[in-house]
Scaffold this motif. Structure first.
Motif, PDB file in Angstrom:
ATOM      1  N   TYR A 199      -0.910   8.040  -8.627  1.00 19.40           N
ATOM      2  CA  TYR A 199      -1.342   6.920  -9.473  1.00 19.40           C
ATOM      3  C   TYR A 199      -1.336   5.610  -8.685  1.00 19.40           C
ATOM      4  N   VAL A 200      -0.328   5.397  -7.859  1.00 22.35           N
ATOM      5  CA  VAL A 200      -0.273   4.190  -7.038  1.00 22.35           C
ATOM      6  C   VAL A 200      -1.461   4.161  -6.074  1.00 22.35           C
ATOM      7  N   ILE A 201      -1.761   5.309  -5.483  1.00 16.84           N
ATOM      8  CA  ILE A 201      -2.910   5.385  -4.579  1.00 16.84           C
ATOM      9  C   ILE A 201      -4.208   5.102  -5.326  1.00 16.84           C
ATOM     10  N   LYS A 202      -4.329   5.630  -6.525  1.00 10.99           N
ATOM     11  CA  LYS A 202      -5.532   5.393  -7.333  1.00 10.99           C
ATOM     12  C   LYS A 202      -5.716   3.907  -7.621  1.00 10.99           C
ATOM     13  N   LEU A 203      -4.639   3.219  -7.975  1.00  9.23           N
ATOM     14  CA  LEU A 203      -4.728   1.786  -8.250  1.00  9.23           C
ATOM     15  C   LEU A 203      -5.195   1.023  -7.019  1.00  9.23           C
ATOM     16  N   ALA A 204      -4.609   1.356  -5.866  1.00  5.03           N
ATOM     17  CA  ALA A 204      -4.960   0.640  -4.643  1.00  5.03           C
ATOM     18  C   ALA A 204      -6.409   0.921  -4.236  1.00  5.03           C
ATOM     19  N   GLU A 205      -6.807   2.180  -4.292  1.00  4.59           N
ATOM     20  CA  GLU A 205      -8.180   2.508  -3.911  1.00  4.59           C
ATOM     21  C   GLU A 205      -9.179   1.912  -4.891  1.00  4.59           C
ATOM     22  N   GLY A 206      -8.781   1.788  -6.155  1.00  2.16           N
ATOM     23  CA  GLY A 206      -9.652   1.166  -7.141  1.00  2.16           C
ATOM     24  C   GLY A 206      -9.919  -0.298  -6.847  1.00  2.16           C
ATOM     25  N   ALA A 207      -8.984  -0.945  -6.145  1.00  2.55           N
ATOM     26  CA  ALA A 207      -9.154  -2.350  -5.774  1.00  2.55           C
ATOM     27  C   ALA A 207      -9.929  -2.515  -4.478  1.00  2.55           C
ATOM     28  N   GLY A 208     -10.216  -1.400  -3.794  1.00  3.50           N
ATOM     29  CA  GLY A 208     -10.967  -1.462  -2.549  1.00  3.50           C
ATOM     30  C   GLY A 208     -10.194  -1.084  -1.306  1.00  3.50           C
ATOM     31  N   PHE A 209      -8.889  -0.846  -1.442  1.00  9.10           N
ATOM     32  CA  PHE A 209      -8.071  -0.465  -0.292  1.00  9.10           C
ATOM     33  C   PHE A 209      -8.394   0.953   0.179  1.00  9.10           C
ATOM     34  N   LYS A 210      -8.145   1.195   1.459  1.00 10.95           N
ATOM     35  CA  LYS A 210      -8.184   2.534   2.023  1.00 10.95           C
ATOM     36  C   LYS A 210      -6.752   2.948   2.360  1.00 10.95           C
ATOM     37  N   LEU A 211      -6.391   4.174   2.003  1.00 10.81           N
ATOM     38  CA  LEU A 211      -5.068   4.684   2.350  1.00 10.81           C
ATOM     39  C   LEU A 211      -5.046   4.976   3.846  1.00 10.81           C
ATOM     40  N   ALA A 212      -4.207   4.232   4.580  1.00 10.40           N
ATOM     41  CA  ALA A 212      -4.141   4.387   6.031  1.00 10.40           C
ATOM     42  C   ALA A 212      -3.036   5.340   6.468  1.00 10.40           C
ATOM     43  N   GLY A 213      -2.074   5.585   5.593  1.00 12.40           N
ATOM     44  CA  GLY A 213      -1.005   6.486   5.972  1.00 12.40           C
ATOM     45  C   GLY A 213       0.078   6.588   4.923  1.00 12.40           C
ATOM     46  N   LYS A 214       0.768   7.732   4.936  1.00 14.07           N
ATOM     47  CA  LYS A 214       1.948   7.962   4.111  1.00 14.07           C
ATOM     48  C   LYS A 214       3.098   8.284   5.061  1.00 14.07           C
ATOM     49  N   SER A 215       4.291   7.953   4.643  1.00 12.15           N
ATOM     50  CA  SER A 215       5.456   8.298   5.443  1.00 12.15           C
ATOM     51  C   SER A 215       6.573   8.798   4.546  1.00 12.15           C
ATOM     52  N   ASP A 216       7.364   9.723   5.068  1.00 10.27           N
ATOM     53  CA  ASP A 216       8.556  10.197   4.366  1.00 10.27           C
ATOM     54  C   ASP A 216       9.822   9.522   4.898  1.00 10.27           C
ATOM     55  N   ILE A 217       9.651   8.349   5.510  1.00  9.10           N
ATOM     56  CA  ILE A 217      10.791   7.577   6.007  1.00  9.10           C
ATOM     57  C   ILE A 217      11.857   7.421   4.921  1.00  9.10           C
ATOM     58  N   ASN A 218      11.397   7.134   3.707  1.00 16.23           N
ATOM     59  CA  ASN A 218      12.314   6.848   2.603  1.00 16.23           C
ATOM     60  C   ASN A 218      12.380   7.979   1.578  1.00 16.23           C
ATOM     61  N   ALA A 219      12.036   9.178   2.012  1.00 15.64           N
ATOM     62  CA  ALA A 219      12.128  10.343   1.128  1.00 15.64           C
ATOM     63  C   ALA A 219      13.587  10.765   0.963  1.00 15.64           C
ATOM     64  N   ASN A 220      13.893  11.333  -0.189  1.00 10.81           N
ATOM     65  CA  ASN A 220      15.230  11.884  -0.438  1.00 10.81           C
ATOM     66  C   ASN A 220      15.081  13.138  -1.285  1.00 10.81           C
ATOM     67  N   PRO A 221      15.069  14.310  -0.672  1.00  3.21           N
ATOM     68  CA  PRO A 221      14.857  15.555  -1.419  1.00  3.21           C
ATOM     69  C   PRO A 221      15.981  15.881  -2.390  1.00  3.21           C
ATOM     70  N   LYS A 222      17.114  15.194  -2.283  1.00  8.19           N
ATOM     71  CA  LYS A 222      18.207  15.422  -3.229  1.00  8.19           C
ATOM     72  C   LYS A 222      17.937  14.802  -4.596  1.00  8.19           C
ATOM     73  N   ASP A 223      17.002  13.870  -4.649  1.00 10.35           N
ATOM     74  CA  ASP A 223      16.735  13.148  -5.894  1.00 10.35           C
ATOM     75  C   ASP A 223      15.780  13.949  -6.771  1.00 10.35           C
ATOM     76  N   THR A 224      16.257  14.345  -7.952  1.00  5.38           N
ATOM     77  CA  THR A 224      15.445  15.128  -8.891  1.00  5.38           C
ATOM     78  C   THR A 224      14.676  14.246  -9.873  1.00  5.38           C
ATOM     79  N   ALA A 225      14.922  12.951  -9.868  1.00  2.00           N
ATOM     80  CA  ALA A 225      14.184  11.974 -10.683  1.00  2.00           C
ATOM     81  C   ALA A 225      14.270  12.257 -12.176  1.00  2.00           C
ATOM     82  N   ASP A 226      15.392  12.805 -12.627  1.00  2.00           N
ATOM     83  CA  ASP A 226      15.537  13.119 -14.051  1.00  2.00           C
ATOM     84  C   ASP A 226      16.915  12.683 -14.572  1.00  2.00           C
ATOM     85  N   HIS A 227      17.374  11.536 -14.125  1.00  2.00           N
ATOM     86  CA  HIS A 227      18.724  11.099 -14.431  1.00  2.00           C
ATOM     87  C   HIS A 227      18.792  10.339 -15.760  1.00  2.00           C
TER      88      HIS A 227
END
Length: 275
Positions: free
Chosen positions: A210-238
């Motif tokens: 959804y974030v990518i869709k918003l940015a591309e809708g404004a005219g941006f091009k996605l130049a890259g993604k990174s997992d620098i700040n990824a945390n596989p321990k987070d289940t996002a259901d707290h």
């Protein structure tokens, strides 16, 4: 002795591509490392570096000390403490957050607190320019086409309640503030694609698509993604959403050890470019 000297000279020449001049060790962005290690940082903020990876994040976005950079919604100034000293001498930082002229008393108080932080350390923060960013009404970001980079950290979920049209306008305002080739860098709490995101992102988590869709809708091009700040321990259901995790601990002592073991949220790190 002479033979040793010749061998040493040969070693230097080989190391320097045969030029006879030794190459300096590649230390990366030394100025950025110095800003991260500098005394402008609040000790409690610096303790979060292992979870937020400021050096890796900012270098992924391609930051340079000569840039004009806008920080949207800087909050308490976690990243401002790094960006302001880094950009002070050769670049510019525009902090676009609470509007000092807002009709909202709470917003004015927030702006005053941020200004007090800047005023308390003129050596580090004295050249920060103040903008204002209060969607959906106020977008004093930077003059159109003047910013090299716009950054926002863990904020997009706060803006979702302004609605789809409002979000489209917001992203277009960011787009318009950038020079051609300018970068919009986003870090945001990431909701797994199989989980439902409600209309107000009340958990604090967002779908990356959804974030990518918003940015591309404004005219941006996605130049890259990174997992620098990824945390596989987070289940996002707290219970209590992302704020159950450190450093907020919204549930106080309830399951605190479990949340500490998880750490900070799983985050998308996205680099968009204005063509």
């Amino acid at each position: 002795m002479k033979r040793v000297s010749l061998a040493a000279a040969l070693t230097v020449m080989l190391a320097s591509g045969g030029s006879g001049a030794a190459l300096a060790a590649d230390t990366g962005d030394a100025a950025l490392k110095a800003a991260i290690a500098g005394n402008a940082r609040t000790p409690a903020n610096a303790l979060r570096d292992s979870a937020r990876h400021p050096y890796e994040t900012l270098t992924f976005f391609g930051i340079k000390p000569t840039m004009t950079v806008v920080e949207l919604a800087p909050g308490g100034g976690w990243y401002t403490e790094i960006l302001a000293p880094y950009l002070r001498d050769n670049g510019k930082l525009i902090a676009a957050g609470n509007d000092p002229q807002s009709a909202s008393e709470g917003a004015r108080r927030g702006a005053a607190r941020f200004q007090q932080k800047l005023d308390a350390n003129q050596a580090a923060f004295g050249k920060v320019e103040i903008g204002a960013f209060a969607p959906p009404t106020t977008y004093r970001i930077a003059p159109k086409g003047t910013a090299d980079m716009v950054l926002t950290f863990r904020n997009i979920h706060n803006w979702i309640p302004i609605g789809e049209a409002g979000m489209q306008t917001l992203f277009k305002e960011v787009y318009d503030s950038l020079k051609p080739g300018g970068v919009f860098g986003v870090v945001e709490h990431r909701l797994p694609a199989h989980k439902a995101q409600d209309a107000t992102a009340s958990s604090g988590y967002m779908h990356e698509a959804y974030v990518i869709k918003l940015a591309e809708g404004a005219g941006f091009k996605l130049a890259g993604k990174s997992d620098i700040n990824a945390n596989p321990k987070d289940t996002a259901d707290h219970q209590g959403g992302v704020w159950a995790l450190p450093p907020t601990y919204a549930n106080k002592d309830v399951d605190r050890a479990r949340y500490t073991a998880i750490g900070e949220s799983d985050r998308m790190t996205l680099k968009f470019v204005k063509p």
